[in-house]
Design a protein around this motif. Structure first.
Motif, short mmCIF file in Angstrom:
data_model
loop_
_atom_site.label_atom_id
_atom_site.label_comp_id
_atom_site.label_asym_id
_atom_site.label_seq_id
_atom_site.Cartn_x
_atom_site.Cartn_y
_atom_site.Cartn_z
N ALA A 35 -46.11 -0.70 69.31
CA ALA A 35 -45.94 -1.47 68.08
C ALA A 35 -44.87 -0.80 67.23
O ALA A 35 -44.72 0.42 67.24
N SER A 36 -44.11 -1.62 66.50
CA SER A 36 -43.11 -1.09 65.57
C SER A 36 -43.61 -1.27 64.15
O SER A 36 -44.57 -2.01 63.89
N ASN A 37 -42.94 -0.60 63.20
CA ASN A 37 -43.31 -0.76 61.80
C ASN A 37 -42.51 -1.88 61.14
O ASN A 37 -42.52 -2.02 59.92
N ASN A 38 -41.81 -2.68 61.95
CA ASN A 38 -41.14 -3.87 61.45
C ASN A 38 -42.19 -4.89 61.02
O ASN A 38 -43.33 -4.85 61.48
N ASN A 92 -44.15 -6.69 64.40
CA ASN A 92 -44.31 -5.42 65.12
C ASN A 92 -43.96 -5.49 66.60
O ASN A 92 -44.11 -4.51 67.32
N SER A 93 -43.48 -6.66 67.05
CA SER A 93 -43.00 -6.75 68.43
C SER A 93 -41.49 -6.63 68.52
O SER A 93 -40.92 -6.74 69.61
N ASP A 146 -36.07 1.48 62.40
CA ASP A 146 -37.51 1.23 62.58
C ASP A 146 -38.10 2.28 63.51
O ASP A 146 -37.41 2.90 64.33
N VAL A 200 -42.36 -4.25 72.56
CA VAL A 200 -41.40 -4.18 71.45
C VAL A 200 -40.00 -4.37 72.01
O VAL A 200 -39.62 -3.73 73.00
#
Length: 268
Positions: free
Chosen positions: A91-94, A97-98, A104, A181
């Motif tokens: 998971a990303s912190n965007n 999250n994908s 990021d 991601v």
């Protein structure tokens, strides 16, 4: 084990195996130091190892049986089961999250079925990047990567790992929860652009005329911010095809019509 005096060949039961051969390992074979070896096979059940030692001295006096419960010794557990990764997630912190853009952070989260001795990411050159455990049990592991300019595409990984006794798990290359991601560090660009007056490619416009800007982009974007002849106008469209209109009034300043477009792709 060692004895205080010479003994006859003892009877040793180790890991429930009673047919083991006791070897005299003492100097000069004087019967004061003994060894028995049990070989663990891959088909065995996980269990704690027990032992029982029955012995007599040379004169035939029987000593007290020594067992796991009445001896001061380290404990051993047979473990032949391969470790497994119960959870592998990306998971990303965007806000999505994908996806991830430059700057990021993408987190690889791992939970194992048992304590692990080590877990490594296999890099593209075959070298290993060890991960640090996130809990004292060594069952939770994480790796955080900051996306850099030039990173692009679906992020992949290869994980190798082994449990505390050295059993190596099966290499893992996919998440367990279907998470993924995709890195996108490229800025969106215009593919086509046109400005018209009342539907024609006129070079002049007067109050009451309708200005219209139409454009496409090389990738899908969020609703763009558009300024047309100094007015912020509402964009119509979706994906990579957009337009906006503005009716000129007598208060508009004469001169070259300026168009300002602010584009943001779905990654941000």
């Amino acid at each position: 084990f060692s004895t205080s005096e010479s003994i006859q060949s003892p009877i040793i039961i180790l890991a429930d195996e009673s047919s083991l051969t006791a070897e005299d390992k003492s100097l000069n074979s004087d019967g004061t130091s003994w060894q028995a070896i049990y070989s663990v096979t891959s088909s065995e059940q996980d269990r704690d190892v027990s032992f029982n030692i029955a012995y007599q001295d040379i004169a035939g006096n029987t000593g007290d049986n020594r067992t796991t419960s009445n001896s001061t010794t380290n404990s051993i557990r047979i473990d032949t089961k391969l470790p497994e990764l119960e959870l592998v997630s990306l998971a990303s912190n965007n806000s999505d999250n994908s996806t991830a853009m430059a700057g990021d952070q993408v987190t690889l989260s791992i939970r194992s079925s048992e304590s692990l001795q080590s877990i490594n990411i296999v890099k593209s050159d075959g070298s290993l990047r060890p991960l640090a455990p996130s809990n004292s049990l060594k069952t939770v592991w994480t790796r955080v990567k900051t996306i850099e300019d030039g990173d692009t595409g679906l992020l992949d990984f290869r994980l190798t790992f082994k449990d505390l006794v050295g059993n190596e798990g099966i290499e893992v290359t996919q998440t367990t929860d279907t998470s993924s991601v995709t890195a996108d560090t490229a800025k969106p660009e215009l593919s086509t652009y046109a400005l018209s007056v009342n539907g024609s490619q006129s070079f002049t416009a007067k109050p009451g005329d309708t200005l219209k800007v139409e454009f496409t982009t090389n990738e899908a974007i969020t609703a763009p911010t558009i300024k047309l002849a100094g007015h912020e106008v509402t964009a119509s469209g979706s994906g990579n095809s957009w337009s906006a209109e503005q009716v000129l009034s007598s208060s508009d300043t004469e001169g070259l019509v300026e168009v300002e477009l602010t584009l943001t792709d779905l990654t941000g």
